[in-house]
Design a protein around this motif. Sequence first.
Motif, PDB file in Angstrom:
ATOM      1  N   ASN A 225      -4.449  -1.953  -2.834  1.00  0.00           N
ATOM      2  CA  ASN A 225      -4.820  -3.379  -2.842  1.00  0.00           C
ATOM      3  C   ASN A 225      -4.218  -4.193  -3.988  1.00  0.00           C
ATOM      4  O   ASN A 225      -4.758  -5.239  -4.352  1.00  0.00           O
ATOM      5  CB  ASN A 225      -6.346  -3.549  -2.880  1.00  0.00           C
ATOM      6  CG  ASN A 225      -6.998  -3.004  -1.634  1.00  0.00           C
ATOM      7  OD1 ASN A 225      -6.434  -3.132  -0.548  1.00  0.00           O
ATOM      8  ND2 ASN A 225      -8.151  -2.371  -1.771  1.00  0.00           N
ATOM      9  N   ASP A 227      -1.986  -6.821  -6.002  1.00  0.00           N
ATOM     10  CA  ASP A 227      -1.442  -8.128  -5.617  1.00  0.00           C
ATOM     11  C   ASP A 227       0.077  -8.066  -5.522  1.00  0.00           C
ATOM     12  O   ASP A 227       0.688  -8.739  -4.704  1.00  0.00           O
ATOM     13  CB  ASP A 227      -1.882  -9.182  -6.631  1.00  0.00           C
ATOM     14  CG  ASP A 227      -3.377  -9.401  -6.554  1.00  0.00           C
ATOM     15  OD1 ASP A 227      -3.812 -10.087  -5.617  1.00  0.00           O
ATOM     16  OD2 ASP A 227      -4.113  -8.832  -7.382  1.00  0.00           O
ATOM     17  N   GLN A 258       2.494   0.001   2.812  1.00  0.00           N
ATOM     18  CA  GLN A 258       1.610  -0.155   3.974  1.00  0.00           C
ATOM     19  C   GLN A 258       0.271   0.552   3.722  1.00  0.00           C
ATOM     20  O   GLN A 258      -0.794  -0.024   3.923  1.00  0.00           O
ATOM     21  CB  GLN A 258       2.327   0.407   5.204  1.00  0.00           C
ATOM     22  CG  GLN A 258       1.675   0.059   6.532  1.00  0.00           C
ATOM     23  CD  GLN A 258       0.582   1.025   6.899  1.00  0.00           C
ATOM     24  OE1 GLN A 258       0.597   2.187   6.487  1.00  0.00           O
ATOM     25  NE2 GLN A 258      -0.408   0.554   7.651  1.00  0.00           N
ATOM     26  N   GLN A 261      -1.772  -1.165   1.196  1.00  0.00           N
ATOM     27  CA  GLN A 261      -2.142  -2.536   1.585  1.00  0.00           C
ATOM     28  C   GLN A 261      -1.875  -3.524   0.451  1.00  0.00           C
ATOM     29  O   GLN A 261      -2.737  -4.363   0.134  1.00  0.00           O
ATOM     30  CB  GLN A 261      -3.616  -2.593   2.004  1.00  0.00           C
ATOM     31  CG  GLN A 261      -3.917  -1.805   3.271  1.00  0.00           C
ATOM     32  CD  GLN A 261      -3.469  -2.539   4.517  1.00  0.00           C
ATOM     33  OE1 GLN A 261      -3.994  -3.587   4.851  1.00  0.00           O
ATOM     34  NE2 GLN A 261      -2.458  -2.006   5.208  1.00  0.00           N
ATOM     35  N   LYS A 263      -0.473  -6.740  -1.439  1.00  0.00           N
ATOM     36  CA  LYS A 263      -0.373  -8.103  -0.906  1.00  0.00           C
ATOM     37  C   LYS A 263       1.059  -8.621  -0.921  1.00  0.00           C
ATOM     38  O   LYS A 263       1.425  -9.521  -0.181  1.00  0.00           O
ATOM     39  CB  LYS A 263      -1.302  -9.026  -1.688  1.00  0.00           C
ATOM     40  CG  LYS A 263      -2.755  -8.606  -1.487  1.00  0.00           C
ATOM     41  CD  LYS A 263      -3.747  -9.573  -2.100  1.00  0.00           C
ATOM     42  CE  LYS A 263      -5.157  -9.045  -2.013  1.00  0.00           C
ATOM     43  NZ  LYS A 263      -5.448  -7.957  -2.973  1.00  0.00           N
ATOM     44  N   GLN A 264       1.877  -8.057  -1.813  1.00  0.00           N
ATOM     45  CA  GLN A 264       3.258  -8.519  -1.930  1.00  0.00           C
ATOM     46  C   GLN A 264       4.105  -7.369  -2.482  1.00  0.00           C
ATOM     47  O   GLN A 264       3.661  -6.643  -3.370  1.00  0.00           O
ATOM     48  CB  GLN A 264       3.287  -9.709  -2.896  1.00  0.00           C
ATOM     49  CG  GLN A 264       4.590 -10.429  -2.927  1.00  0.00           C
ATOM     50  CD  GLN A 264       4.589 -11.646  -3.861  1.00  0.00           C
ATOM     51  OE1 GLN A 264       5.639 -12.130  -4.166  1.00  0.00           O
ATOM     52  NE2 GLN A 264       3.455 -12.132  -4.328  1.00  0.00           N
ATOM     53  N   ARG A 286      10.242  -3.684   6.705  1.00  0.00           N
ATOM     54  CA  ARG A 286       9.439  -4.580   7.561  1.00  0.00           C
ATOM     55  C   ARG A 286       8.870  -3.869   8.785  1.00  0.00           C
ATOM     56  O   ARG A 286       7.846  -4.264   9.324  1.00  0.00           O
ATOM     57  CB  ARG A 286      10.282  -5.772   8.015  1.00  0.00           C
ATOM     58  CG  ARG A 286      10.435  -6.786   6.940  1.00  0.00           C
ATOM     59  CD  ARG A 286      10.303  -8.231   7.429  1.00  0.00           C
ATOM     60  NE  ARG A 286      10.228  -9.098   6.255  1.00  0.00           N
ATOM     61  CZ  ARG A 286      11.305  -9.602   5.655  1.00  0.00           C
ATOM     62  NH1 ARG A 286      12.510  -9.365   6.135  1.00  0.00           N
ATOM     63  NH2 ARG A 286      11.162 -10.374   4.592  1.00  0.00           N
ATOM     64  N   TYR A 289       5.761  -2.304   6.914  1.00  0.00           N
ATOM     65  CA  TYR A 289       4.947  -3.107   5.993  1.00  0.00           C
ATOM     66  C   TYR A 289       5.073  -4.581   6.368  1.00  0.00           C
ATOM     67  O   TYR A 289       6.185  -5.125   6.403  1.00  0.00           O
ATOM     68  CB  TYR A 289       5.407  -2.863   4.544  1.00  0.00           C
ATOM     69  CG  TYR A 289       4.809  -3.826   3.551  1.00  0.00           C
ATOM     70  CD1 TYR A 289       3.460  -3.755   3.221  1.00  0.00           C
ATOM     71  CD2 TYR A 289       5.580  -4.830   2.955  1.00  0.00           C
ATOM     72  CE1 TYR A 289       2.897  -4.648   2.324  1.00  0.00           C
ATOM     73  CE2 TYR A 289       5.036  -5.729   2.055  1.00  0.00           C
ATOM     74  CZ  TYR A 289       3.688  -5.637   1.748  1.00  0.00           C
ATOM     75  OH  TYR A 289       3.128  -6.521   0.867  1.00  0.00           O
ATOM     76  N   ARG A 290       3.929  -5.239   6.650  1.00  0.00           N
ATOM     77  CA  ARG A 290       3.957  -6.606   7.192  1.00  0.00           C
ATOM     78  C   ARG A 290       3.843  -7.695   6.137  1.00  0.00           C
ATOM     79  O   ARG A 290       3.976  -8.868   6.444  1.00  0.00           O
ATOM     80  CB  ARG A 290       2.822  -6.788   8.223  1.00  0.00           C
ATOM     81  CG  ARG A 290       2.891  -5.818   9.397  1.00  0.00           C
ATOM     82  CD  ARG A 290       4.230  -5.992  10.088  1.00  0.00           C
ATOM     83  NE  ARG A 290       4.554  -4.798  10.874  1.00  0.00           N
ATOM     84  CZ  ARG A 290       4.831  -4.796  12.152  1.00  0.00           C
ATOM     85  NH1 ARG A 290       4.803  -5.910  12.832  1.00  0.00           N
ATOM     86  NH2 ARG A 290       5.139  -3.684  12.771  1.00  0.00           N
ATOM     87  N   GLY A 291       3.582  -7.349   4.898  1.00  0.00           N
ATOM     88  CA  GLY A 291       3.407  -8.375   3.858  1.00  0.00           C
ATOM     89  C   GLY A 291       4.743  -8.951   3.406  1.00  0.00           C
ATOM     90  O   GLY A 291       5.810  -8.512   3.826  1.00  0.00           O
TER      91      GLY A 291
END
Length: 304
Positions: A225, A227, A258, A261, A263-264, A286, A289-291
């Motif tokens: 988690n 940032d 991923q 998780q 954030k960036q 990509r 990992y969707r962020g």
Amino acid sequence: MFKKLSILLSILLLVCTNSDANQCQTAQVKLQVLGSGGPELDDGRNSSGYLIWYKNKARVLIDTGSGSSIEFGRSGAKIEDLQGILLTHLHVDHSADLPAFIKGSYFTSRNSDLSLYGPGANDLMPSTSNYLQRLLGDKGAFAYLKGYVNKRTDADYKVVATDVPLIKGQSFNYSLTKDILAKSTFVHHGPVAAVAWRVELAGCSIVFSGDMSNQFDVLSAFAKNADILVANNAVPDNASGAALNLHMTPSAIAKIAQKAQVKQLVLSHFMNRTLKIQKETQGIIRAKYRGPIQLATDGLIVNL
Ligand SMILES: [Zn+2]
């Protein structure tokens, strides 16, 4: 009825206030890249270095690769404001500017001790405290600066080194100030003693992988988690041999980002072999990992 409603409102307000306190205060914290390259001479980039700004002051320096001290000056940072220097490992491209920072501080008003943290020793590498002694100690190459490590007579402050134990799966906490916490964990970087760093402040967390392969499989839990995860992109997906034993591939970075998780994701520590395929690398990442993904450049400021 009115009384009940007002109690309910106060509870709601309390819950909101509490969750706000735990949220990243994005306006107060910034990450700046001082060096986005590796050890190569012809990549046109500084070697590794990052700065964490907190309330418009440069508070934490992560790695001191060659060129990072020049970018530090260019950024407007003041060495008087630093609360700590965190080294991921002692390879030249992560540590060579350390004496330049200390010498440079002579011309500033810094007078409070400077904390330096980095990996402990292994068979190949000295500990961070020993590295400091070998550079600036009584018998060091730059013994003319020994006041900064041994005595305080001819120096306004002292560099105080702490060695992070190399114990797989454990992390160690260091309070740089009452509101800045640095956490470190042992990572696999071939035969080199190396650690990753997680800096937590103002409800935000920024993780630096440093150079590492993912053989210990510790980074996804360590970066949970976060940032921002700054991941070193030193090798392509088809790496093999020594390069693969030292570094993580884009697929490994994607899996970690991923799973954690984050954030960036900021990709950095590029080398010629990864600089020329940045688009391809982003595509690989990509897929898992969707962020948001940012590509580091020297001087880049990354907002949280
Ligand atoms: Zn490196």
